[in-house]
Design a protein around this motif. Structure first.
Motif, PDB file in Angstrom:
ATOM      1  N   THR A 250       0.592  -1.388   0.307  1.00 35.40           N
ATOM      2  CA  THR A 250       0.147   0.292   0.041  1.00 35.40           C
ATOM      3  C   THR A 250       0.482   1.005   0.081  1.00 35.40           C
ATOM      4  OG1 THR A 250       0.266   0.062   2.514  1.00 35.40           O
ATOM      5  CG2 THR A 250      -1.826  -1.563   1.268  1.00 35.40           C
ATOM      6  N   LEU A 251       0.135   2.613  -0.871  1.00 38.73           N
ATOM      7  CA  LEU A 251       1.287   3.992  -0.530  1.00 38.73           C
ATOM      8  C   LEU A 251       1.499   4.400   0.927  1.00 38.73           C
ATOM      9  CD1 LEU A 251       2.305   5.630  -1.518  1.00 38.73           C
ATOM     10  CD2 LEU A 251      -0.172   7.209  -1.926  1.00 38.73           C
ATOM     11  N   SER A 252       0.006   4.130   1.499  1.00 42.26           N
ATOM     12  CA  SER A 252       0.858   4.330   3.031  1.00 42.26           C
ATOM     13  C   SER A 252       1.999   3.406   3.683  1.00 42.26           C
ATOM     14  CB  SER A 252      -0.445   4.158   3.943  1.00 42.26           C
ATOM     15  OG  SER A 252      -0.919   5.816   4.066  1.00 42.26           O
ATOM     16  N   ASP A 253       2.068   2.327   3.304  1.00 43.27           N
ATOM     17  CA  ASP A 253       2.539   1.612   4.337  1.00 43.27           C
ATOM     18  C   ASP A 253       4.734   1.928   3.445  1.00 43.27           C
ATOM     19  OD1 ASP A 253       0.965   0.223   6.097  1.00 43.27           O
ATOM     20  OD2 ASP A 253       0.896  -1.525   4.005  1.00 43.27           O
ATOM     21  N   GLN A 254       3.955   1.990   2.580  1.00 44.17           N
ATOM     22  CA  GLN A 254       5.794   2.801   1.627  1.00 44.17           C
ATOM     23  C   GLN A 254       5.740   4.097   2.177  1.00 44.17           C
ATOM     24  OE1 GLN A 254       7.897   1.346  -0.271  1.00 44.17           O
ATOM     25  NE2 GLN A 254       6.504  -0.204   0.225  1.00 44.17           N
ATOM     26  N   MET A 255       4.695   4.941   2.242  1.00 39.98           N
ATOM     27  CA  MET A 255       5.021   6.676   3.164  1.00 39.98           C
ATOM     28  C   MET A 255       6.021   5.717   4.085  1.00 39.98           C
ATOM     29  SD  MET A 255       2.243   8.502   1.522  1.00 39.98           S
ATOM     30  CE  MET A 255       2.348   9.348   2.226  1.00 39.98           C
ATOM     31  N   ARG A 256       5.373   4.753   4.900  1.00 42.19           N
ATOM     32  CA  ARG A 256       6.506   4.899   6.211  1.00 42.19           C
ATOM     33  C   ARG A 256       7.863   4.541   5.934  1.00 42.19           C
ATOM     34  NH1 ARG A 256       0.950   4.546   7.960  1.00 42.19           N
ATOM     35  NH2 ARG A 256       0.620   2.439   7.023  1.00 42.19           N
ATOM     36  N   VAL A 257       7.619   3.410   5.440  1.00 44.43           N
ATOM     37  CA  VAL A 257       8.943   2.494   4.972  1.00 44.43           C
ATOM     38  C   VAL A 257      10.080   3.524   4.360  1.00 44.43           C
ATOM     39  CG1 VAL A 257      10.221   1.246   3.291  1.00 44.43           C
ATOM     40  CG2 VAL A 257       8.083   0.424   4.877  1.00 44.43           C
ATOM     41  N   LEU A 258       9.803   4.721   3.483  1.00 43.59           N
ATOM     42  CA  LEU A 258      10.430   5.437   2.682  1.00 43.59           C
ATOM     43  C   LEU A 258      10.525   6.825   3.995  1.00 43.59           C
ATOM     44  CD1 LEU A 258       9.567   5.074  -0.551  1.00 43.59           C
ATOM     45  CD2 LEU A 258      11.407   3.936   0.187  1.00 43.59           C
ATOM     46  N   GLY A 259      10.150   6.953   4.770  1.00 42.98           N
ATOM     47  CA  GLY A 259      10.094   7.711   5.183  1.00 42.98           C
ATOM     48  C   GLY A 259      10.007   9.136   4.671  1.00 42.98           C
ATOM     49  N   VAL A 260       8.602   8.922   4.312  1.00 47.96           N
ATOM     50  CA  VAL A 260       7.405  10.144   3.540  1.00 47.96           C
ATOM     51  C   VAL A 260       6.841  11.197   4.181  1.00 47.96           C
ATOM     52  CG1 VAL A 260       6.671  11.318   1.616  1.00 47.96           C
ATOM     53  CG2 VAL A 260       8.986   9.259   1.001  1.00 47.96           C
ATOM     54  N   ASP A 261       7.251  11.840   4.367  1.00 52.21           N
ATOM     55  CA  ASP A 261       5.895  13.016   5.663  1.00 52.21           C
ATOM     56  C   ASP A 261       5.288  13.870   4.746  1.00 52.21           C
ATOM     57  OD1 ASP A 261       6.945  11.132   7.973  1.00 52.21           O
ATOM     58  OD2 ASP A 261       8.348  13.089   7.342  1.00 52.21           O
ATOM     59  N   THR A 262       5.840  14.321   3.356  1.00 52.24           N
ATOM     60  CA  THR A 262       4.825  15.220   2.719  1.00 52.24           C
ATOM     61  C   THR A 262       5.426  14.981   0.979  1.00 52.24           C
ATOM     62  OG1 THR A 262       5.484  16.713   4.301  1.00 52.24           O
ATOM     63  CG2 THR A 262       4.739  17.117   2.247  1.00 52.24           C
ATOM     64  N   VAL A 263       4.043  15.054   0.731  1.00 58.46           N
ATOM     65  CA  VAL A 263       4.083  14.441  -0.465  1.00 58.46           C
ATOM     66  C   VAL A 263       4.582  15.725  -1.907  1.00 58.46           C
ATOM     67  CG1 VAL A 263       3.592  12.715  -2.758  1.00 58.46           C
ATOM     68  CG2 VAL A 263       3.562  12.013  -1.171  1.00 58.46           C
ATOM     69  N   ASP A 264       5.107  16.458  -2.449  1.00 58.36           N
ATOM     70  CA  ASP A 264       4.492  17.792  -3.550  1.00 58.36           C
ATOM     71  C   ASP A 264       3.414  17.383  -4.298  1.00 58.36           C
ATOM     72  OD1 ASP A 264       6.172  19.917  -2.257  1.00 58.36           O
ATOM     73  OD2 ASP A 264       7.541  18.070  -1.715  1.00 58.36           O
ATOM     74  N   LEU A 265       3.978  16.017  -5.373  1.00 52.27           N
ATOM     75  CA  LEU A 265       2.856  15.712  -6.249  1.00 52.27           C
ATOM     76  C   LEU A 265       3.419  13.875  -5.861  1.00 52.27           C
ATOM     77  CD1 LEU A 265       1.552  15.940  -8.474  1.00 52.27           C
ATOM     78  CD2 LEU A 265       4.291  15.976 -10.047  1.00 52.27           C
ATOM     79  N   LEU A 266       2.249  13.382  -6.152  1.00 56.48           N
ATOM     80  CA  LEU A 266       1.775  12.253  -6.255  1.00 56.48           C
ATOM     81  C   LEU A 266       1.533  11.877  -8.014  1.00 56.48           C
ATOM     82  CD1 LEU A 266       2.274   8.964  -5.613  1.00 56.48           C
ATOM     83  CD2 LEU A 266      -0.885   9.917  -4.875  1.00 56.48           C
ATOM     84  N   LYS A 267       2.295  10.816  -8.420  1.00 60.30           N
ATOM     85  CA  LYS A 267       1.881  10.480 -10.004  1.00 60.30           C
ATOM     86  C   LYS A 267       1.146   9.000 -10.147  1.00 60.30           C
ATOM     87  CE  LYS A 267       3.454   9.364 -13.588  1.00 60.30           C
ATOM     88  NZ  LYS A 267       4.380   7.641 -14.555  1.00 60.30           N
ATOM     89  N   ILE A 268       0.049   9.403 -10.719  1.00 62.26           N
ATOM     90  CA  ILE A 268      -0.287   7.901 -11.026  1.00 62.26           C
ATOM     91  C   ILE A 268      -0.283   7.356 -12.655  1.00 62.26           C
ATOM     92  CG2 ILE A 268      -1.899   5.779  -9.813  1.00 62.26           C
ATOM     93  CD1 ILE A 268      -2.257   7.725  -7.761  1.00 62.26           C
ATOM     94  N   ASP A 269       0.271   6.283 -12.902  1.00 60.08           N
ATOM     95  CA  ASP A 269      -0.609   5.690 -13.970  1.00 60.08           C
ATOM     96  C   ASP A 269       0.161   4.050 -14.408  1.00 60.08           C
ATOM     97  OD1 ASP A 269      -0.204   5.110 -16.528  1.00 60.08           O
ATOM     98  OD2 ASP A 269       1.668   7.056 -17.123  1.00 60.08           O
ATOM     99  N   THR A 270      -0.864   3.619 -13.777  1.00 62.71           N
ATOM    100  CA  THR A 270      -1.353   2.203 -13.555  1.00 62.71           C
ATOM    101  C   THR A 270      -1.773   1.249 -14.587  1.00 62.71           C
ATOM    102  OG1 THR A 270      -2.682   2.724 -11.931  1.00 62.71           O
ATOM    103  CG2 THR A 270      -0.181   2.430 -10.910  1.00 62.71           C
ATOM    104  N   GLU A 271      -2.370   1.924 -15.380  1.00 59.90           N
ATOM    105  CA  GLU A 271      -2.932   1.094 -16.058  1.00 59.90           C
ATOM    106  C   GLU A 271      -4.174   0.971 -15.812  1.00 59.90           C
ATOM    107  OE1 GLU A 271      -2.173   1.713 -19.790  1.00 59.90           O
ATOM    108  OE2 GLU A 271      -1.207   3.218 -18.207  1.00 59.90           O
ATOM    109  N   GLY A 272      -5.497   1.328 -15.367  1.00 61.62           N
ATOM    110  CA  GLY A 272      -6.584   0.225 -14.462  1.00 61.62           C
ATOM    111  C   GLY A 272      -7.087   0.424 -13.057  1.00 61.62           C
ATOM    112  N   ALA A 273      -5.385   0.949 -12.417  1.00 59.13           N
ATOM    113  CA  ALA A 273      -5.439   0.464 -10.498  1.00 59.13           C
ATOM    114  C   ALA A 273      -5.165   2.345 -10.083  1.00 59.13           C
ATOM    115  CB  ALA A 273      -4.315  -0.559 -10.838  1.00 59.13           C
TER     116      ALA A 273
END
Length: 267
Positions: free
Chosen positions: A179-202
């Protein structure tokens, strides 16, 4: 891996060199500022469905000290993404994962001939394949796309049915999903200036993996929507309820049943 040369002379790694010209046209001609997005030079950017990393390269050109993190589950595309991220200065981070609404494993249709079509949503993959196949053979591309297609040499083989059958033949690949939230915690991301999503239907599944407490950490989004105009409207309305202003756009491939749209969202 193969290599390809960008219009400015840079050599990058890729899965298929003939895909790069079109992707460069799509990504590098995009004016995000015109859609109300900003690109802070030292921001944090998450590239979900990064493929070989061309959007991250675009961001590095505009954001010289930004933290760039790209997620890509398909092994061949990830190998090129990792190499391209490592070649940046400063280097970006490549993560070999799909993002979704829960952790686990999933099957993807991977298109070796057109890696950018790879998807977990088989119906979207089939629709995109049919639309792109029509675009290649129809000569009706808009917005400068036909010029790019001609440059790749595709016109010479566009009516070769056997070649096109092979080009659009997928193979099944299993990949890990987090999940995105799990990866934000793993990577130590507290703020995202731009989230780009291009997942062909997901795209909805990626956002469903964002916990309630993490939504305020997302400043801006660029989402490619492959699920039709009704889903586009629903997703845009949900983002507005969450405090974003939205702008909508159409992808150059939005024809022949291949419905592809963009949502630009900013707080």
């Amino acid at each position: 891996m193969q290599s390809a040369t960008l219009p400015d002379g840079r050599v990058i790694f890729c899965v298929n060199a003939y895909e790069v010209d079109f992707s460069v046209h799509e990504i590098f001609s995009e004016d995000l500022l015109a859609h109300g997005l900003s690109l802070p030079a030292d921001g944090v950017y998450l590239d979900v469905g990064a493929n070989i990393g061309l959007f991250s390269l675009y961001l590095r050109d505009h954001c010289p000290t930004a933290r760039l993190i790209g997620f890509e589950p398909m092994p061949a595309a990830f190998a090129a993404l990792k190499a391209n991220m490592a070649a940046m200065s400063p280097a970006g981070t490549a993560v070999q994962l799909a993002l979704g609404d829960h952790s686990g494993w999933a099957e993807f249709d991977y298109f070796p001939g057109i890696a950018a079509l790879s998807t977990q949503n088989r119906a979207v993959g089939q629709k995109m394949s049919a639309g792109l196949r029509g675009l290649l053979g129809g000569g009706a591309a808009q917005d400068g796309v036909q010029d790019v297609l001609d440059k790749t040499g595709v016109a010479a083989v566009a009516h070769d049915a056997a070649f096109l059958d092979q080009l659009f033949q997928p193979e099944v690949v299993r990949a890990q999903v987090e999940t995105l939230s799990d990866q934000m915690r793993v990577l130590g991301v507290d703020t995202v200036d731009l989230l780009k999503i291009d997942t062909e239907g997901a795209e909805r599944e990626v956002l469903a993996g964002l916990a309630a407490e993490d939504w305020p950490k997302i400043r801006q989004m660029l989402i490619e929507v492959h699920l039709g105009e009704q889903v586009l409207a629903e997703m845009a309305a949900d983002l507005r309820r969450r405090g974003f202003t939205t702008s909508l756009g159409r992808h150059p491939l939005c024809r022949d049943g291949a419905e592809v749209f963009h949502i630009y969202a900013a707080r």
